[in-house]
Write a protein that holds these residues in place. Sequence first.
Motif, PDB file in Angstrom:
ATOM      1  N   ILE A   1       0.857  -1.197   0.000  1.00  0.00           N
ATOM      2  CA  ILE A   1       0.000   0.000   0.000  1.00  0.00           C
ATOM      3  C   ILE A   1       0.891   1.244   0.000  1.00  0.00           C
ATOM      4  O   ILE A   1       0.661   2.202  -0.736  1.00  0.00           O
ATOM      5  N   GLN A   2       1.944   1.208   0.817  1.00  0.00           N
ATOM      6  CA  GLN A   2       2.828   2.376   0.910  1.00  0.00           C
ATOM      7  C   GLN A   2       3.570   2.623  -0.401  1.00  0.00           C
ATOM      8  O   GLN A   2       3.832   3.769  -0.773  1.00  0.00           O
ATOM      9  N   SER A   3       3.903   1.564  -1.106  1.00  0.00           N
ATOM     10  CA  SER A   3       4.595   1.722  -2.388  1.00  0.00           C
ATOM     11  C   SER A   3       3.714   2.537  -3.346  1.00  0.00           C
ATOM     12  O   SER A   3       4.183   3.473  -4.004  1.00  0.00           O
ATOM     13  N   VAL A   4       2.420   2.197  -3.414  1.00  0.00           N
ATOM     14  CA  VAL A   4       1.489   2.936  -4.279  1.00  0.00           C
ATOM     15  C   VAL A   4       1.325   4.366  -3.758  1.00  0.00           C
ATOM     16  O   VAL A   4       1.395   5.336  -4.522  1.00  0.00           O
ATOM     17  N   ALA A   5       1.133   4.521  -2.471  1.00  0.00           N
ATOM     18  CA  ALA A   5       0.878   5.852  -1.891  1.00  0.00           C
ATOM     19  C   ALA A   5       2.074   6.774  -2.106  1.00  0.00           C
ATOM     20  O   ALA A   5       1.910   7.940  -2.499  1.00  0.00           O
ATOM     21  N   VAL A   6       3.279   6.259  -1.898  1.00  0.00           N
ATOM     22  CA  VAL A   6       4.478   7.090  -2.049  1.00  0.00           C
ATOM     23  C   VAL A   6       4.689   7.442  -3.533  1.00  0.00           C
ATOM     24  O   VAL A   6       5.041   8.574  -3.875  1.00  0.00           O
ATOM     25  N   GLY A   7       4.428   6.477  -4.423  1.00  0.00           N
ATOM     26  CA  GLY A   7       4.530   6.760  -5.859  1.00  0.00           C
ATOM     27  C   GLY A   7       3.598   7.893  -6.256  1.00  0.00           C
ATOM     28  O   GLY A   7       3.982   8.823  -6.979  1.00  0.00           O
ATOM     29  N   GLU A   8       2.374   7.859  -5.761  1.00  0.00           N
ATOM     30  CA  GLU A   8       1.392   8.913  -6.090  1.00  0.00           C
ATOM     31  C   GLU A   8       1.817  10.257  -5.528  1.00  0.00           C
ATOM     32  O   GLU A   8       1.846  11.276  -6.229  1.00  0.00           O
ATOM     33  N   VAL A   9       2.146  10.263  -4.251  1.00  0.00           N
ATOM     34  CA  VAL A   9       2.431  11.532  -3.556  1.00  0.00           C
ATOM     35  C   VAL A   9       3.653  12.231  -4.179  1.00  0.00           C
ATOM     36  O   VAL A   9       3.618  13.431  -4.471  1.00  0.00           O
TER      37      VAL A   9
ATOM     38  N   VAL B   1       4.961 -10.510  -5.718  1.00  0.00           N
ATOM     39  CA  VAL B   1       4.166  -9.416  -5.123  1.00  0.00           C
ATOM     40  C   VAL B   1       2.681  -9.688  -5.329  1.00  0.00           C
ATOM     41  O   VAL B   1       1.871  -9.631  -4.382  1.00  0.00           O
ATOM     42  N   THR B   2       2.295  -9.993  -6.571  1.00  0.00           N
ATOM     43  CA  THR B   2       0.868 -10.194  -6.856  1.00  0.00           C
ATOM     44  C   THR B   2       0.363 -11.493  -6.215  1.00  0.00           C
ATOM     45  O   THR B   2      -0.801 -11.565  -5.821  1.00  0.00           O
ATOM     46  N   LYS B   3       1.250 -12.487  -6.083  1.00  0.00           N
ATOM     47  CA  LYS B   3       0.868 -13.718  -5.359  1.00  0.00           C
ATOM     48  C   LYS B   3       0.505 -13.366  -3.924  1.00  0.00           C
ATOM     49  O   LYS B   3      -0.559 -13.743  -3.418  1.00  0.00           O
ATOM     50  N   ASP B   4       1.354 -12.590  -3.249  1.00  0.00           N
ATOM     51  CA  ASP B   4       1.104 -12.244  -1.844  1.00  0.00           C
ATOM     52  C   ASP B   4      -0.169 -11.406  -1.702  1.00  0.00           C
ATOM     53  O   ASP B   4      -0.953 -11.595  -0.759  1.00  0.00           O
ATOM     54  N   LEU B   5      -0.380 -10.458  -2.634  1.00  0.00           N
ATOM     55  CA  LEU B   5      -1.581  -9.610  -2.534  1.00  0.00           C
ATOM     56  C   LEU B   5      -2.849 -10.443  -2.757  1.00  0.00           C
ATOM     57  O   LEU B   5      -3.865 -10.221  -2.088  1.00  0.00           O
ATOM     58  N   GLY B   6      -2.787 -11.426  -3.669  1.00  0.00           N
ATOM     59  CA  GLY B   6      -3.931 -12.328  -3.855  1.00  0.00           C
ATOM     60  C   GLY B   6      -4.221 -13.102  -2.581  1.00  0.00           C
ATOM     61  O   GLY B   6      -5.379 -13.239  -2.161  1.00  0.00           O
ATOM     62  N   LEU B   7      -3.167 -13.584  -1.926  1.00  0.00           N
ATOM     63  CA  LEU B   7      -3.357 -14.370  -0.695  1.00  0.00           C
ATOM     64  C   LEU B   7      -3.954 -13.511   0.424  1.00  0.00           C
ATOM     65  O   LEU B   7      -4.797 -13.977   1.194  1.00  0.00           O
ATOM     66  N   VAL B   8      -3.544 -12.252   0.504  1.00  0.00           N
ATOM     67  CA  VAL B   8      -4.050 -11.416   1.606  1.00  0.00           C
ATOM     68  C   VAL B   8      -5.501 -11.015   1.345  1.00  0.00           C
ATOM     69  O   VAL B   8      -6.307 -10.899   2.289  1.00  0.00           O
ATOM     70  N   LEU B   9      -5.887 -10.870   0.074  1.00  0.00           N
ATOM     71  CA  LEU B   9      -7.308 -10.603  -0.209  1.00  0.00           C
ATOM     72  C   LEU B   9      -8.158 -11.826   0.123  1.00  0.00           C
ATOM     73  O   LEU B   9      -9.265 -11.692   0.647  1.00  0.00           O
ATOM     74  N   ASP B  10      -7.634 -13.026  -0.176  1.00  0.00           N
ATOM     75  CA  ASP B  10      -8.351 -14.257   0.236  1.00  0.00           C
ATOM     76  C   ASP B  10      -8.547 -14.278   1.753  1.00  0.00           C
ATOM     77  O   ASP B  10      -9.614 -14.617   2.260  1.00  0.00           O
TER      78      ASP B  10
ATOM     79  N   GLN C   1      -4.822  -4.333  -7.731  1.00  0.00           N
ATOM     80  CA  GLN C   1      -4.976  -4.132  -9.179  1.00  0.00           C
ATOM     81  C   GLN C   1      -3.899  -3.193  -9.734  1.00  0.00           C
ATOM     82  O   GLN C   1      -3.439  -3.371 -10.860  1.00  0.00           O
ATOM     83  N   ILE C   2      -3.491  -2.199  -8.950  1.00  0.00           N
ATOM     84  CA  ILE C   2      -2.419  -1.293  -9.408  1.00  0.00           C
ATOM     85  C   ILE C   2      -1.116  -2.073  -9.570  1.00  0.00           C
ATOM     86  O   ILE C   2      -0.390  -1.905 -10.552  1.00  0.00           O
ATOM     87  N   HIS C   3      -0.830  -2.983  -8.624  1.00  0.00           N
ATOM     88  CA  HIS C   3       0.374  -3.807  -8.765  1.00  0.00           C
ATOM     89  C   HIS C   3       0.244  -4.765  -9.960  1.00  0.00           C
ATOM     90  O   HIS C   3       1.233  -5.032 -10.643  1.00  0.00           O
ATOM     91  N   TRP C   4      -0.970  -5.275 -10.223  1.00  0.00           N
ATOM     92  CA  TRP C   4      -1.158  -6.126 -11.413  1.00  0.00           C
ATOM     93  C   TRP C   4      -0.901  -5.319 -12.685  1.00  0.00           C
ATOM     94  O   TRP C   4      -0.347  -5.817 -13.656  1.00  0.00           O
ATOM     95  N   ARG C   5      -1.326  -4.047 -12.703  1.00  0.00           N
ATOM     96  CA  ARG C   5      -1.078  -3.204 -13.879  1.00  0.00           C
ATOM     97  C   ARG C   5       0.435  -3.036 -14.083  1.00  0.00           C
ATOM     98  O   ARG C   5       0.943  -3.145 -15.200  1.00  0.00           O
ATOM     99  N   ALA C   6       1.173  -2.801 -12.994  1.00  0.00           N
ATOM    100  CA  ALA C   6       2.628  -2.649 -13.093  1.00  0.00           C
ATOM    101  C   ALA C   6       3.258  -3.958 -13.583  1.00  0.00           C
ATOM    102  O   ALA C   6       4.158  -3.955 -14.428  1.00  0.00           O
ATOM    103  N   ARG C   7       2.757  -5.097 -13.100  1.00  0.00           N
ATOM    104  CA  ARG C   7       3.295  -6.395 -13.552  1.00  0.00           C
ATOM    105  C   ARG C   7       3.034  -6.586 -15.052  1.00  0.00           C
ATOM    106  O   ARG C   7       3.909  -7.041 -15.803  1.00  0.00           O
ATOM    107  N   ALA C   8       1.809  -6.212 -15.493  1.00  0.00           N
ATOM    108  CA  ALA C   8       1.471  -6.376 -16.915  1.00  0.00           C
ATOM    109  C   ALA C   8       2.362  -5.494 -17.785  1.00  0.00           C
ATOM    110  O   ALA C   8       2.766  -5.886 -18.876  1.00  0.00           O
ATOM    111  N   LEU C   9       2.673  -4.296 -17.306  1.00  0.00           N
ATOM    112  CA  LEU C   9       3.481  -3.365 -18.105  1.00  0.00           C
ATOM    113  C   LEU C   9       4.958  -3.723 -18.108  1.00  0.00           C
ATOM    114  O   LEU C   9       5.623  -3.630 -19.138  1.00  0.00           O
ATOM    115  N   TYR C  10       5.489  -4.116 -16.955  1.00  0.00           N
ATOM    116  CA  TYR C  10       6.954  -4.242 -16.831  1.00  0.00           C
ATOM    117  C   TYR C  10       7.434  -5.690 -16.755  1.00  0.00           C
ATOM    118  O   TYR C  10       8.632  -5.933 -16.768  1.00  0.00           O
TER     119      TYR C  10
END
Length: 300
Positions: free
Chosen positions: A181-189, A239-248, A265-274
Amino acid sequence: MRVAFIGLGNMGGPMCGHLVHAGFEVTAFDIDAGALGRAVAAGALGAGSVADCARGAAALITMLPAPPQVEQVWLADGGVVSALEPGSLAVDMSTSSTAVGARLVRAARERRIDVLDAPVAGQSIGAKAGTLAIYVGGPEEAFARARPLFEAMGDPKRIFHLGGHGAGYTVKLLLNLLWFIQSVAVGEVLSVGVRAGVSLDSLHGALIGSPANSVFLERDVRMVLDDGDYDEAFPMRLVTKDLGLVLDLAREAGVPVELSALVEQIHWRARALYGDDAGQISAVRLYEDLAGLQLRLRRS
Ligand code: NAD
């Protein structure tokens, strides 16, 4: 004490090496011959299969990518639960799910094998240095038996016994969620601030001196801000594996987590792009690209 170690990748390879170094007799196995060869070169005895590795060991450790591999190695025909002796100890240190963990415990109980979940934090740097933090769930007596193994691989002051079976997986998944969450928040800010005309040096300095500071902002994101390094030692596929597990986990706990779902979903977008192997801080790169800038500090 003979220890079996299965899963000798970025994390398991160096962890296995620390056990050898601490004087344990270690038998190791990995389906990747290169990874197994490196463990043997570091002093472990190589096994030919999961069952060969586990047979006769007093304690077993697995450090595998995700729940499907954990389930395969523990519960399949020729898996570790059928190969270990009654009275032995089996510890899964992978970042896995509480649901798979419960199936391991049920199967192991029938064979009188003690089980702990003990995932780690500290990245491959911490695995190499032997300074991992370890988050343990399971019975107190099993934790006491495993403690010398944990101390060989981790920082003795950050080995946490958190409760019964599953507590280790739960805490590990939640701390990863907070970090991502902090990775996304810091990227935005940071992207908004720089586009709004404040220098990154001024903005970053002011934020780390403010009530909004965090370890991510002050320390971890510096890899990007100093060197443009998004940290490929932990890839976006994990990263996306762990986020899927925590949503479960949140669904099972019955707690709505709108923010976490969006962050996933933002991390999935980054995975799809990079790409699957892109570094774990790729969400910051996503914001850099959206804002058309590079977040780089001028001061060293
Ligand atoms: P990795 O992909 O580098 O290593 C996993 C190893 O398991 C590989 O060598 C692979 O060949 C082996 N393997 C897969 N299936 C197998 C099987 N059926 N039998 C035997 N071996 C098998 O992954 P990693 O980075 O070492 O991560 C391992 C676990 O630790 C993951 O759950 C990850 O989420 C977690 N973790 C990783 C980091 C990190 O920074 N890399 C940090 C903390 C936690």
